[in-house]
Design a protein around this motif. Structure first.
Motif, mmCIF file in Angstrom:
data_model
loop_
_atom_site.group_PDB
_atom_site.id
_atom_site.type_symbol
_atom_site.label_atom_id
_atom_site.label_comp_id
_atom_site.label_asym_id
_atom_site.label_seq_id
_atom_site.Cartn_x
_atom_site.Cartn_y
_atom_site.Cartn_z
ATOM 1 N N ALA A 152 -59.159 -34.997 -22.325
ATOM 2 C CA ALA A 152 -59.268 -33.917 -22.743
ATOM 3 C C ALA A 152 -60.728 -33.539 -23.091
ATOM 4 C CB ALA A 152 -58.609 -34.347 -24.292
ATOM 5 N N VAL A 153 -61.653 -33.978 -23.668
ATOM 6 C CA VAL A 153 -63.007 -33.485 -23.388
ATOM 7 C C VAL A 153 -63.901 -32.309 -22.267
ATOM 8 C CG1 VAL A 153 -65.484 -33.922 -23.282
ATOM 9 C CG2 VAL A 153 -63.810 -35.599 -24.957
ATOM 10 N N LEU A 154 -63.010 -33.423 -20.936
ATOM 11 C CA LEU A 154 -63.610 -32.452 -19.914
ATOM 12 C C LEU A 154 -62.716 -31.456 -20.176
ATOM 13 C CD1 LEU A 154 -64.468 -31.703 -17.367
ATOM 14 C CD2 LEU A 154 -62.251 -33.087 -15.859
ATOM 15 N N ASP A 155 -61.402 -31.145 -20.383
ATOM 16 C CA ASP A 155 -60.566 -29.889 -20.192
ATOM 17 C C ASP A 155 -61.294 -28.767 -21.055
ATOM 18 O OD1 ASP A 155 -59.205 -30.374 -18.787
ATOM 19 O OD2 ASP A 155 -57.208 -31.652 -19.919
ATOM 20 N N ALA A 156 -61.281 -29.621 -21.788
ATOM 21 C CA ALA A 156 -62.061 -28.406 -23.181
ATOM 22 C C ALA A 156 -63.190 -27.323 -23.070
ATOM 23 C CB ALA A 156 -62.166 -29.381 -24.676
ATOM 24 N N MET A 157 -64.026 -28.666 -22.142
ATOM 25 C CA MET A 157 -65.171 -28.005 -21.730
ATOM 26 C C MET A 157 -65.287 -26.952 -21.289
ATOM 27 S SD MET A 157 -68.366 -31.674 -21.380
ATOM 28 C CE MET A 157 -68.793 -31.774 -23.242
ATOM 29 N N LEU A 158 -63.752 -27.110 -19.793
ATOM 30 C CA LEU A 158 -63.981 -25.921 -19.303
ATOM 31 C C LEU A 158 -63.061 -24.670 -19.708
ATOM 32 C CD1 LEU A 158 -61.797 -28.443 -16.860
ATOM 33 C CD2 LEU A 158 -64.003 -27.198 -16.187
ATOM 34 N N ARG A 159 -62.176 -24.874 -20.808
ATOM 35 C CA ARG A 159 -61.611 -24.333 -21.563
ATOM 36 C C ARG A 159 -63.312 -23.429 -22.253
ATOM 37 N NH1 ARG A 159 -57.835 -27.761 -23.491
ATOM 38 N NH2 ARG A 159 -59.367 -27.200 -25.025
ATOM 39 N N SER A 160 -64.403 -23.920 -22.041
ATOM 40 C CA SER A 160 -65.453 -23.189 -23.648
ATOM 41 C C SER A 160 -66.823 -22.509 -22.245
ATOM 42 C CB SER A 160 -65.416 -24.009 -24.478
ATOM 43 O OG SER A 160 -64.529 -24.674 -25.284
ATOM 44 N N ASP A 161 -66.515 -23.203 -21.428
ATOM 45 C CA ASP A 161 -67.449 -23.259 -20.090
ATOM 46 C C ASP A 161 -68.888 -23.938 -20.488
ATOM 47 O OD1 ASP A 161 -66.097 -21.259 -18.198
ATOM 48 O OD2 ASP A 161 -66.688 -19.329 -19.259
ATOM 49 N N GLY A 162 -68.941 -24.979 -21.075
ATOM 50 C CA GLY A 162 -69.164 -26.498 -20.994
ATOM 51 C C GLY A 162 -69.559 -26.728 -22.755
ATOM 52 N N GLN A 163 -70.622 -26.767 -24.011
ATOM 53 C CA GLN A 163 -70.347 -26.857 -25.568
ATOM 54 C C GLN A 163 -68.828 -26.482 -26.446
ATOM 55 O OE1 GLN A 163 -72.523 -25.775 -28.979
ATOM 56 N NE2 GLN A 163 -74.134 -28.249 -28.047
ATOM 57 N N VAL A 164 -68.761 -26.952 -26.884
ATOM 58 C CA VAL A 164 -67.140 -27.303 -27.077
ATOM 59 C C VAL A 164 -66.689 -26.943 -28.494
ATOM 60 C CG1 VAL A 164 -64.762 -28.105 -27.715
ATOM 61 C CG2 VAL A 164 -65.934 -28.756 -25.702
ATOM 62 N N PRO A 165 -66.835 -25.838 -29.144
ATOM 63 C CA PRO A 165 -66.730 -25.343 -30.743
ATOM 64 C C PRO A 165 -65.874 -26.509 -31.566
ATOM 65 C CG PRO A 165 -65.692 -23.066 -29.402
ATOM 66 C CD PRO A 165 -66.707 -24.587 -28.465
ATOM 67 N N HIS A 166 -66.171 -26.344 -32.617
ATOM 68 C CA HIS A 166 -65.680 -26.963 -34.057
ATOM 69 C C HIS A 166 -64.790 -28.608 -33.396
ATOM 70 C CE1 HIS A 166 -65.642 -23.134 -34.978
ATOM 71 N NE2 HIS A 166 -64.294 -22.760 -34.106
ATOM 72 N N ALA A 167 -65.684 -29.365 -32.517
ATOM 73 C CA ALA A 167 -65.125 -30.661 -31.965
ATOM 74 C C ALA A 167 -65.170 -31.682 -32.686
ATOM 75 C CB ALA A 167 -66.718 -31.552 -30.721
ATOM 76 N N GLY A 168 -65.648 -31.408 -33.786
ATOM 77 C CA GLY A 168 -65.071 -32.701 -34.734
ATOM 78 C C GLY A 168 -65.791 -33.951 -34.287
ATOM 79 N N GLY A 169 -65.239 -34.629 -34.217
ATOM 80 C CA GLY A 169 -65.824 -36.134 -34.125
ATOM 81 C C GLY A 169 -65.595 -36.590 -32.937
ATOM 82 N N PHE A 170 -65.212 -35.090 -31.961
ATOM 83 C CA PHE A 170 -65.972 -35.371 -30.584
ATOM 84 C C PHE A 170 -67.405 -34.562 -30.010
ATOM 85 C CE2 PHE A 170 -61.678 -37.193 -30.538
ATOM 86 C CZ PHE A 170 -61.104 -37.354 -29.084
ATOM 87 N N ASP A 171 -67.982 -34.393 -30.968
ATOM 88 C CA ASP A 171 -69.279 -33.115 -30.357
ATOM 89 C C ASP A 171 -70.631 -34.503 -30.132
ATOM 90 O OD1 ASP A 171 -69.900 -35.439 -33.216
ATOM 91 O OD2 ASP A 171 -70.921 -33.365 -34.076
ATOM 92 N N ILE A 172 -70.066 -35.503 -30.370
ATOM 93 C CA ILE A 172 -71.067 -36.661 -29.494
ATOM 94 C C ILE A 172 -71.025 -36.363 -27.599
ATOM 95 C CG2 ILE A 172 -69.869 -38.405 -29.400
ATOM 96 C CD1 ILE A 172 -72.163 -40.180 -29.362
ATOM 97 N N TYR A 173 -69.213 -35.808 -27.135
ATOM 98 C CA TYR A 173 -69.316 -35.034 -25.868
ATOM 99 C C TYR A 173 -70.404 -34.509 -25.825
ATOM 100 C CZ TYR A 173 -66.061 -39.300 -26.448
ATOM 101 O OH TYR A 173 -65.841 -40.040 -26.419
ATOM 102 N N ASN A 174 -70.857 -33.335 -26.512
ATOM 103 C CA ASN A 174 -71.228 -32.059 -26.122
ATOM 104 C C ASN A 174 -73.146 -32.995 -26.087
ATOM 105 O OD1 ASN A 174 -69.237 -30.112 -26.820
ATOM 106 N ND2 ASN A 174 -69.950 -30.284 -28.766
ATOM 107 N N GLN A 175 -73.664 -33.480 -26.958
ATOM 108 C CA GLN A 175 -74.638 -33.813 -26.643
ATOM 109 C C GLN A 175 -75.324 -34.692 -25.798
ATOM 110 O OE1 GLN A 175 -75.159 -34.929 -31.240
ATOM 111 N NE2 GLN A 175 -73.617 -33.633 -31.449
ATOM 112 N N TRP A 176 -74.507 -35.546 -25.198
ATOM 113 C CA TRP A 176 -73.879 -35.926 -23.792
ATOM 114 C C TRP A 176 -73.178 -35.707 -23.202
ATOM 115 C CZ3 TRP A 176 -75.830 -38.803 -28.901
ATOM 116 C CH2 TRP A 176 -76.624 -39.425 -28.038
ATOM 117 N N PRO A 177 -73.658 -34.318 -22.665
ATOM 118 C CA PRO A 177 -72.589 -33.589 -21.713
ATOM 119 C C PRO A 177 -72.097 -34.023 -19.897
ATOM 120 C CG PRO A 177 -73.448 -32.163 -22.099
ATOM 121 C CD PRO A 177 -74.077 -33.401 -22.537
#
Length: 580
Positions: free
Chosen positions: A106-131
């Protein structure tokens, strides 16, 4: 073919490998996954599977004692062991195994949709910071034209473990040129790696890089040059300056680790610091250590700063509670299923046995004290005192110490002279360790496995749920429930307050109302109940075993709950509260 050549190829080491693989593959045809319960796959794997494991083990140790058997056959045996342990679920299951693997999809799919950092990631924002891990997979998907990693993620465990063979071999050859010791240590490693951090995840990727860095650094240590006798001498001569190409490779690998995972860089710094304690090692180790520290500090104070700032109080609390950190992973077993209580003690026994045998090796084999192996084995321990890592630190310390511990265990078990009795005893110990691994690695498969019905029900829910709709589950053991996590707030009832969890047992509908009260009036929510959640409640005792069934009965009898999808293994309900 001459008679002499024919006689050579009909010897046991050449026959047992193909025979074991054939018996293994044939045994998988009769597995009934519906029969899994307290002990997971252990209850449904047929006798033929275990016969194949014994045949493979016997063949490997016979091949190890016969120096005329080429190394490629030893490699074949090790890859066969990896396949039997780690490819079996991938061959048996029609869907991706393990809920955390689904979350990473799900994280990978969201990053593909967002071309990188995922906005409004909530509890999943840790993956934005170690991507790093996810961006590498996104690049692979873009290059290959694949739409999702779901097609290959199921094969991550066997692939990761097979790839580990190379750096582990390089690492062990830094400490010995004894073929039996090096290849025996590889076998022992795979027999003891029960923790299961090898699925589609940043940790598996970072651990592979961690072992590779250690192997490259170990090759630069004094006494580590190949061809120096039966064992590396660990002589006190000073190491020469590190060669440029290996150093550049180490720095590149360290950078990949730092941007991919929050814990592994700290483990790497601990191990490199320990290796730098002997003065003779410093010229080889300090450049790698300086690179790891500099890259980690640079990343943590920039890209990862938001996460670290939010969690700094928790980190500081962990530093002041070393006793609770140590025991945090040893959860109480009173509410767990009876089979899981047995499994927990087997896991603890296996881990304790590995550590005890490694300590005995340091005592009984003086030559290993002249190597860096004891330092590598002990180096992760400070992190166990520093933080609980959500109750997982004790398992991660074991994971990162295992490469060194496996070699030490083999050094202890390997007979100092050719003795059939000692060799048989060593094989018996290794088989016992392997049996412990199967308990730890296969015993939770009743909750790790998801049926096609569970997957299809969740996919239907994600398809029809409008943006902003709240998705509710009892636990997180739901395949694909995190899909589009950036537009669907999540409620996981087992993570709610103690009052809500207690009320879930007496008045499930009232507990649902309290858990979703944060949403604006009129916001729809979707409740997903599936076999996997029920299995998790039963196996782990995180909630009463009948929680999922009682909640399903309550919503079936309540008004305003509409069934979105239902099959034998899952049900999805839609509820729109009265705006008034």
């Amino acid at each position: 073919m001459t008679t002499e050549a024919l006689h050579r190829w009909v010897r046991p080491p050449y026959l047992l490998l193909p025979l074991a693989l054939l018996v293994w593959l044939l045994s998988l045809r009769t597995v009934d996954l519906a029969g899994m319960d307290d002990l997971g796959l252990l209850q449904v794997l047929p006798a033929g599977y275990w016969v194949a494991v014994v045949l493979l083990t016997a063949g490997f140790w016979l091949a190890l004692r016969d120096r005329t058997v080429p190394v490629r056959w030893l490699t074949g045996y090790l890859l066969g062991l990896v396949a039997m342990i780690h490819a079996t679920p991938a061959l048996l299951y029609p869907t991706l195994r393990y809920s955390w693997a689904w979350k990473h999809i799900a994280v990978l799919d969201a990053m593909l949709r967002s071309d990188g950092q995922v906005p409004h990631a909530g509890g999943f924002d840790i993956y934005n910071q170690w991507p790093g891990f996810f961006l590498l997979n996104a690049l692979y998907l873009r290059v290959t034209g694949l739409e999702s990693a779901l097609g290959y993620a199921a094969w991550a465990p066997p692939v990761v473990n097979a790839l580990l063979l190379g750096p582990l071999l390089l690492l062990y050859r830094s400490f010995s040129t004894d073929r039996g010791l090096v290849w025996g240590a590889l076998w022992v490693y795979y027999c003891c790696a029960w923790v299961g951090q090898d699925y589609f995840a940043p940790q598996a990727f970072a651990f592979l890089l961690f072992v590779t860095v250690l192997a490259l650094v170990a090759r630069q240590l004094p006494g580590a040059a190949p061809g120096g006798g039966a064992h590396a001498s660990g002589s006190p001569e000073r190491a020469g300056p590190p060669r440029l190409l290996p150093l550049l490779a180490v720095l590149l690998l360290e950078a990949a680790v730092v941007v991919s995972h929050q814990l592994t860089p700290l483990m790497l710094i601990c191990v490199l610091t320990a290796l730098a304690l002997p003065r003779r090692n410093r010229r080889a180790v300090l450049p790698a250590l300086a690179g790891a520290v500099l890259l980690t500090v640079l990343w943590d104070t920039t890209a990862a700063r938001p996460f670290l700032a939010r969690n700094l109080p928790e980190f500081l609390d962990g530093l002041t509670s070393p006793d609770s950190n140590v025991v945090s992973g040893l959860a109480g077993l009173g509410a767990a299923a009876p089979g899981q209580v047995v499994v927990a003690w087997v896991d603890r026994g296996l881990s304790a046995a590995v550590i005890l045998l490694a300590v005995l090796a340091v005592w009984r084999r003086p030559w290993v004290r002249r190597t860096a192996l004891p330092l590598m084995a002990a180096a992760p321990l400070p992190l166990l005192l520093a933080n609980s890592y959500g109750g997982e630190m004790i398992f991660r310390v074991y994971l990162f110490a295992l490469p060194a511990c496996a070699f030490l265990v083999t050094a202890l078990l390997r007979p100092t002279a050719r003795s059939g009795v000692r060799a048989t005893a060593a094989v018996a110990v290794v088989l016992t360790l392997l049996g412990g691994l199967f308990f730890g690695y296969y015993s939770k498969e009743n909750m790790n496995y998801f049926t096609p019905g569970e997957v299809s029900a969740v996919a239907r829910m994600i398809e029809v749920a409008p943006p902003g709709a709240v998705i509710v589950s009892v636990t997180g053991n739901v395949p694909g429930v995190a899909s589009h996590y950036d537009v669907h707030p999540r409620v996981q009832l087992n993570q709610e307050s103690e009052d809500v969890r207690r009320q879930l047992a007496t008045d499930p509908l009232a507990a649902l109302a309290r858990a979703t009260a944060f949403a604006p009036p009129g916001t729809p929510f979707y409740l997903v109940l599936n076999r996997g959640q029920a299995a998790e409640c039963y196996l782990t005792g995180v909630l009463p075993a009948d929680t999922v069934a009682r909640l399903g009965t309550a919503v079936d009898e309540a008004p305003r709950f509409a069934v979105v999808d239902r099959n034998d293994d899952a049900a999805v309900y839609r509820y729109v509260p009265d705006p008034g």
